[in-house]
Design an enzyme around this catalytic site. Structure first.
Site, short mmCIF file in Angstrom:
data_model
loop_
_atom_site.label_atom_id
_atom_site.label_comp_id
_atom_site.label_asym_id
_atom_site.label_seq_id
_atom_site.Cartn_x
_atom_site.Cartn_y
_atom_site.Cartn_z
N SER A 44 -25.50 -21.06 57.57
CA SER A 44 -26.02 -19.94 58.60
C SER A 44 -25.78 -20.14 59.88
O SER A 44 -25.07 -20.92 60.31
CB SER A 44 -27.66 -20.25 58.27
OG SER A 44 -27.87 -21.34 58.92
N ASP A 59 -23.92 -17.23 55.24
CA ASP A 59 -25.21 -16.80 54.80
C ASP A 59 -25.85 -16.00 55.97
O ASP A 59 -26.17 -16.49 57.22
CB ASP A 59 -26.25 -18.19 54.60
CG ASP A 59 -27.52 -18.03 53.83
OD1 ASP A 59 -27.58 -17.01 53.19
OD2 ASP A 59 -28.45 -18.70 53.96
N ASN A 91 -29.91 -18.72 45.75
CA ASN A 91 -30.01 -19.29 47.02
C ASN A 91 -30.73 -20.45 47.31
O ASN A 91 -31.95 -20.28 46.97
CB ASN A 91 -30.02 -18.39 48.25
CG ASN A 91 -28.59 -17.66 48.45
OD1 ASN A 91 -27.70 -17.71 47.74
ND2 ASN A 91 -28.58 -16.88 49.59
N ILE A 92 -30.51 -21.70 47.46
CA ILE A 92 -31.40 -22.71 47.74
C ILE A 92 -31.31 -23.61 48.93
O ILE A 92 -29.88 -24.15 49.26
CB ILE A 92 -31.29 -23.73 46.49
CG1 ILE A 92 -31.61 -22.88 45.25
CG2 ILE A 92 -32.08 -24.91 46.63
CD1 ILE A 92 -31.21 -23.70 43.89
N GLY A 130 -38.33 -19.89 52.63
CA GLY A 130 -39.24 -20.99 53.06
C GLY A 130 -39.94 -21.79 51.87
O GLY A 130 -39.49 -21.59 50.59
N ALA A 174 -35.02 -18.81 46.73
CA ALA A 174 -34.92 -19.01 45.33
C ALA A 174 -35.25 -20.56 45.14
O ALA A 174 -35.12 -20.89 44.18
CB ALA A 174 -33.80 -18.69 44.62
P1 13P Z 1 -35.24 -20.88 50.18
O1 13P Z 1 -35.92 -21.07 51.43
O2 13P Z 1 -35.93 -20.33 49.09
O3 13P Z 1 -34.29 -22.04 50.13
O4 13P Z 1 -33.97 -19.71 50.12
C1 13P Z 1 -32.93 -19.97 50.97
C2 13P Z 1 -31.93 -18.79 50.98
O5 13P Z 1 -32.16 -17.68 50.69
C3 13P Z 1 -30.86 -18.85 51.99
O6 13P Z 1 -30.24 -17.79 52.25
O1 G3H Z 2 -32.26 -18.06 54.59
C1 G3H Z 2 -32.00 -18.72 55.49
C2 G3H Z 2 -31.90 -20.29 55.20
O2 G3H Z 2 -32.74 -21.11 54.61
C3 G3H Z 2 -30.98 -20.86 56.41
O3 G3H Z 2 -32.00 -21.23 57.40
O4 G3H Z 2 -31.43 -20.21 59.62
O5 G3H Z 2 -32.92 -22.00 59.34
O6 G3H Z 2 -30.59 -22.09 58.86
P1 G3H Z 2 -31.63 -21.25 58.94
ZN ZN Z 3 -31.50 -16.08 52.41
#
Ligand code: 13P
Ligand code: G3H
Ligand code: ZN
Length: 311
Positions: free
Chosen positions: A50, A82, A256-257, A181, A215
């Site tokens: 990210s 991401d 996505n996890i 989250g 997810a």
């Molecule tokens: P979670 O917060 O459910 O793990 O989702 C992560 C995500 O979608 C990252 O793009």
């Molecule tokens: O969907 C977001 C991801 O969980 C990444 O989170 O922007 O805090 O790195 P972050």
């Molecule tokens: Zn996401």
């Protein structure tokens, strides 16, 4: 094997009725844990980064750590951006070796989302990189919204064919009730996903890979370890794993996890700190965090994603 794009991964996942885990990476231990688990189970995997991860770890460190993981394993690995929010960020990632990017224009007006996504697709495809777009907005448990407002957040199946055709995206993230989250549902609330919307999208986009964000399942085992060892997590409720398994068998090819990884690592570290208050060698507690992430990823591959042995 080298880094791969998601093209072939998704084609096989679609045909085979399984999904590829896309795990967020922020440091060496997280990358090691995910790739060791996937390598032992011969599963393809997506490592996603990210903007926050890039700020935290420095983009060069992250890409070099992923390169090391590729050298140390023998499975298809995609390096994915991401929630890219600008063309410039996507371009930077493509230019520095990412094999897949997400351009998230889901908060924009429909035509603006199309224009931005199309621009990223043109650049990415010219460089052999795959692109994930997004339509619809993920719900958040804190949103106090009524049912008709809620419907407005879900992906509208009437838009998906037009969006995919006009942007040229390789996969599409949709909103069917998941959210980012660890607090996805309120205590007492019945977790539900709109499988009817997913089915309608699948009907409109035959053989097209769908992505589920938000997810994480939020294992109560890790929540308990955290709270038993000095943490104060409120009731955290995620997406039930049987629902994710059902999604993985359908057109959903990428799950996505991130939050689950955070909980696993925090559980491991808190446990060690509680048991050994005098410990001050980071290797002592990071080892346990890494171990819990590895166990979690193995569990996801075997019981949720169905990607074991598909490398
Ligand atoms: P979670 O917060 O459910 O793990 O989702 C992560 C995500 O979608 C990252 O793009
Ligand atoms: O969907 C977001 C991801 O969980 C990444 O989170 O922007 O805090 O790195 P972050
Ligand atoms: Zn996401």
């Amino acid at each position: 094997m080298g880094l791969v794009s998601t093209k072939e991964m998704f084609k096989k996942a679609y045909e085979g009725g399984y999904a590829i885990g896309a795990f967020n990476v922020n440091n060496m231990e997280i990358i090691q844990a995910i790739v060791e688990a996937a390598n032992e189970l011969k599963s393809p995997v997506i490592l996603q980064v990210s903007s926050g991860a890039r700020k935290y770890a420095n983009p060069t460190y992250l890409t070099k750590l992923v390169e090391a993981a590729v050298l140390e394993s023998d499975i298809p690995i995609a390096l994915h951006l991401d929630h890219g929010d600008t063309f410039e960020l996507c371009k930077q990632c493509i230019d520095s070796g990412f094999t897949s990017v997400m351009i998230d224009g889901s908060h924009l007006a429909y035509e603006d989302n199309i224009a931005l996504t199309r621009k990223v697709v043109e650049y990415a495809h010219a460089h052999g990189v795959t692109v994930e777009g997004e339509l619809g907005q993920l719900a958040g448990v804190e949103d106090d919204i009524n049912v008709s407002d809620e419907d407005a957040h879900y992906t509208n199946p009437d838009q998906v064919e037009d969006f995919v055709k006009r942007t040229g995206v390789d996969s599409l993230a949709i909103a069917i009730g998941t959210s980012h989250g660890a607090f996805k549902f309120k205590p007492g609330q019945d977790p539900k996903l709109r499988f009817d919307i997913l089915e309608e999208i699948e009907r409109r986009l035959p053989e097209f890979p769908i992505v589920l964000h938000g997810a994480s399942s939020v294992s109560q085992e890790y929540v308990k370890i955290i709270n038993d060892n000095g943490g104060k997590l409120a009731d955290a409720i995620g997406i039930p794993e049987d629902m994710l398994r059902q999604a993985a068998k359908s057109a959903v090819c990428k799950i996505n996890i991130d939050s689950d990884l955070r909980l696993a690592m925090t559980a491991g570290i808190r446990e060690v700190f509680n048991a050994k208050p005098g410990l001050f060698d980071p290797r002592g507690y990071l080892t346990q965090g890494r171990k819990y992430i590895k166990e979690l990823v193995s569990h996801k591959i075997k019981t949720v994603l169905g990607s074991e042995g598909k490398a």
